[in-house]
Scaffold this motif. Structure first.
Motif, PDB file in Angstrom:
ATOM      1  N   THR A   1       0.840  -1.202   0.000  1.00 44.91           N
ATOM      2  CA  THR A   1       0.000   0.000   0.000  1.00 44.91           C
ATOM      3  C   THR A   1       0.870   1.244   0.000  1.00 44.91           C
ATOM      4  O   THR A   1       2.014   1.238   0.454  1.00 44.91           O
ATOM      5  CB  THR A   1      -0.928   0.026   1.236  1.00 44.91           C
ATOM      6  OG1 THR A   1      -0.130  -0.040   2.413  1.00 44.91           O
ATOM      7  CG2 THR A   1      -1.910  -1.133   1.208  1.00 44.91           C
ATOM      8  N   VAL A   2       0.304   2.326  -0.502  1.00 45.66           N
ATOM      9  CA  VAL A   2       0.992   3.609  -0.524  1.00 45.66           C
ATOM     10  C   VAL A   2       0.900   4.198   0.881  1.00 45.66           C
ATOM     11  O   VAL A   2      -0.181   4.193   1.477  1.00 45.66           O
ATOM     12  CB  VAL A   2       0.324   4.549  -1.565  1.00 45.66           C
ATOM     13  CG1 VAL A   2       0.937   5.931  -1.504  1.00 45.66           C
ATOM     14  CG2 VAL A   2       0.440   3.958  -2.956  1.00 45.66           C
ATOM     15  N   PRO A   3       1.996   4.687   1.413  1.00 38.76           N
ATOM     16  CA  PRO A   3       1.950   5.250   2.763  1.00 38.76           C
ATOM     17  C   PRO A   3       0.898   6.375   2.849  1.00 38.76           C
ATOM     18  O   PRO A   3       0.775   7.186   1.944  1.00 38.76           O
ATOM     19  CB  PRO A   3       3.360   5.805   2.978  1.00 38.76           C
ATOM     20  CG  PRO A   3       4.213   5.041   2.013  1.00 38.76           C
ATOM     21  CD  PRO A   3       3.331   4.723   0.851  1.00 38.76           C
ATOM     22  N   PHE A   4       0.143   6.346   3.932  1.00 39.07           N
ATOM     23  CA  PHE A   4      -0.893   7.335   4.245  1.00 39.07           C
ATOM     24  C   PHE A   4      -2.127   7.240   3.347  1.00 39.07           C
ATOM     25  O   PHE A   4      -3.033   8.021   3.462  1.00 39.07           O
ATOM     26  CB  PHE A   4      -0.342   8.767   4.195  1.00 39.07           C
ATOM     27  CG  PHE A   4       0.868   8.976   5.058  1.00 39.07           C
ATOM     28  CD1 PHE A   4       0.777   8.893   6.442  1.00 39.07           C
ATOM     29  CD2 PHE A   4       2.106   9.197   4.483  1.00 39.07           C
ATOM     30  CE1 PHE A   4       1.900   9.072   7.226  1.00 39.07           C
ATOM     31  CE2 PHE A   4       3.234   9.362   5.260  1.00 39.07           C
ATOM     32  CZ  PHE A   4       3.131   9.311   6.650  1.00 39.07           C
ATOM     33  N   VAL A   5      -2.137   6.305   2.409  1.00 38.65           N
ATOM     34  CA  VAL A   5      -3.298   6.106   1.526  1.00 38.65           C
ATOM     35  C   VAL A   5      -3.521   4.596   1.427  1.00 38.65           C
ATOM     36  O   VAL A   5      -3.014   3.941   0.524  1.00 38.65           O
ATOM     37  CB  VAL A   5      -3.065   6.718   0.125  1.00 38.65           C
ATOM     38  CG1 VAL A   5      -4.348   6.664  -0.690  1.00 38.65           C
ATOM     39  CG2 VAL A   5      -2.549   8.138   0.215  1.00 38.65           C
ATOM     40  N   SER A   6      -4.318   4.067   2.334  1.00 41.59           N
ATOM     41  CA  SER A   6      -4.437   2.604   2.434  1.00 41.59           C
ATOM     42  C   SER A   6      -5.169   1.965   1.256  1.00 41.59           C
ATOM     43  O   SER A   6      -4.984   0.786   0.982  1.00 41.59           O
ATOM     44  CB  SER A   6      -5.143   2.234   3.737  1.00 41.59           C
ATOM     45  OG  SER A   6      -6.460   2.764   3.737  1.00 41.59           O
ATOM     46  N   HIS A   7      -5.983   2.711   0.534  1.00 36.75           N
ATOM     47  CA  HIS A   7      -6.729   2.114  -0.577  1.00 36.75           C
ATOM     48  C   HIS A   7      -5.949   2.148  -1.895  1.00 36.75           C
ATOM     49  O   HIS A   7      -6.436   1.681  -2.909  1.00 36.75           O
ATOM     50  CB  HIS A   7      -8.095   2.796  -0.744  1.00 36.75           C
ATOM     51  CG  HIS A   7      -8.016   4.221  -1.189  1.00 36.75           C
ATOM     52  ND1 HIS A   7      -7.748   5.251  -0.317  1.00 36.75           N
ATOM     53  CD2 HIS A   7      -8.165   4.774  -2.410  1.00 36.75           C
ATOM     54  CE1 HIS A   7      -7.728   6.386  -0.985  1.00 36.75           C
ATOM     55  NE2 HIS A   7      -7.983   6.130  -2.259  1.00 36.75           N
TER      56      HIS A   7
ATOM     57  N   THR B   1      -5.157   2.525  -9.516  1.00 40.34           N
ATOM     58  CA  THR B   1      -3.771   2.335  -9.101  1.00 40.34           C
ATOM     59  C   THR B   1      -2.846   3.257  -9.902  1.00 40.34           C
ATOM     60  O   THR B   1      -1.944   3.873  -9.342  1.00 40.34           O
ATOM     61  CB  THR B   1      -3.355   0.865  -9.305  1.00 40.34           C
ATOM     62  OG1 THR B   1      -4.257   0.038  -8.588  1.00 40.34           O
ATOM     63  CG2 THR B   1      -1.956   0.635  -8.825  1.00 40.34           C
ATOM     64  N   ALA B   2      -3.091   3.363 -11.194  1.00 32.39           N
ATOM     65  CA  ALA B   2      -2.267   4.231 -12.034  1.00 32.39           C
ATOM     66  C   ALA B   2      -2.425   5.687 -11.610  1.00 32.39           C
ATOM     67  O   ALA B   2      -1.444   6.429 -11.525  1.00 32.39           O
ATOM     68  CB  ALA B   2      -2.644   4.054 -13.498  1.00 32.39           C
ATOM     69  N   ALA B   3      -3.652   6.102 -11.328  1.00 35.64           N
ATOM     70  CA  ALA B   3      -3.903   7.478 -10.901  1.00 35.64           C
ATOM     71  C   ALA B   3      -3.225   7.752  -9.563  1.00 35.64           C
ATOM     72  O   ALA B   3      -2.653   8.815  -9.341  1.00 35.64           O
ATOM     73  CB  ALA B   3      -5.406   7.733 -10.802  1.00 35.64           C
ATOM     74  N   ALA B   4      -3.278   6.768  -8.686  1.00 44.66           N
ATOM     75  CA  ALA B   4      -2.642   6.934  -7.382  1.00 44.66           C
ATOM     76  C   ALA B   4      -1.133   7.071  -7.554  1.00 44.66           C
ATOM     77  O   ALA B   4      -0.492   7.891  -6.894  1.00 44.66           O
ATOM     78  CB  ALA B   4      -2.963   5.741  -6.486  1.00 44.66           C
ATOM     79  N   GLY B   5      -0.594   6.297  -8.453  1.00 43.88           N
ATOM     80  CA  GLY B   5       0.849   6.366  -8.705  1.00 43.88           C
ATOM     81  C   GLY B   5       1.253   7.716  -9.263  1.00 43.88           C
ATOM     82  O   GLY B   5       2.269   8.288  -8.887  1.00 43.88           O
TER      83      GLY B   5
END
Length: 163
Positions: free
Chosen positions: A19-25, A148-152
């Motif tokens: 998971t991305v730190p501070f963003v669990s989803h 996932t791509a947007a989060a990245g």
């Protein structure tokens, strides 16, 4: 590898992703592996499409055969009826038998066509349901991939101070 297996592997890839730190989803996944899996889905799709076309061809063939059989039965019944009618002593009996044969032939042809149509409809419904489930799975994976791509991208922008 079947589409279902590929989709299962995509799910596993997402489940195992960190998971991305501070963003669990949001998760970080192996983009190369995800691209390979998507390409595998694309490579496997024509097989199912070929199966659907084969089913459609088989259905049409069954209907055509049923029609030819019905026409042949009717033609034979009419020929037999004509032979019987030509005999003077049994004209009445011949007419009755010809009518019975024609009715049986038409009923048999109608039943054969109905059975073929029902069989074709079931095969097409099964195929439609199969592709509908696969399409839903693909859409779900695509949505996860986009998220996932947007989060990245968001994390990269924040990291570079581009927000």
């Amino acid at each position: 590898m079947s589409i279902d297996e590929i989709l299962e592997e995509m799910d596993e890839l997402l489940d195992k992703a960190s998971t991305v730190p501070f963003v669990s989803h949001k998760k970080v996944i192996d983009g190369e592996r995800m691209r390979e899996l998507i390409n595998d889905v694309r490579l496997n799709m024509p097989h199912e499409l070929k199966e659907a076309k084969k089913i459609e061809f088989d259905c049409q063939r069954i209907l055509n055969e049923a029609k030819l059989n019905a026409e042949s039965i009717i033609r034979k019944a009419e020929e037999r009826a004509a032979q019987i009618v030509s005999r003077e002593a049994i004209v009445t009996e011949a007419k009755k038998k010809a009518l019975d044969m024609l009715t049986k032939a038409q009923t048999a042809a109608k039943n054969l066509q109905q059975n073929a149509t029902a069989s074709v409809a079931k095969m097409l419904n099964d195929t439609e349901n199969y592709y509908s489930r696969n399409l839903q799975s693909i859409k779900a994976v695509k949505a996860k991939l986009n998220t996932t791509a947007a989060a990245g991208l968001n994390m990269t922008d924040k990291k570079n101070g581009l927000q």
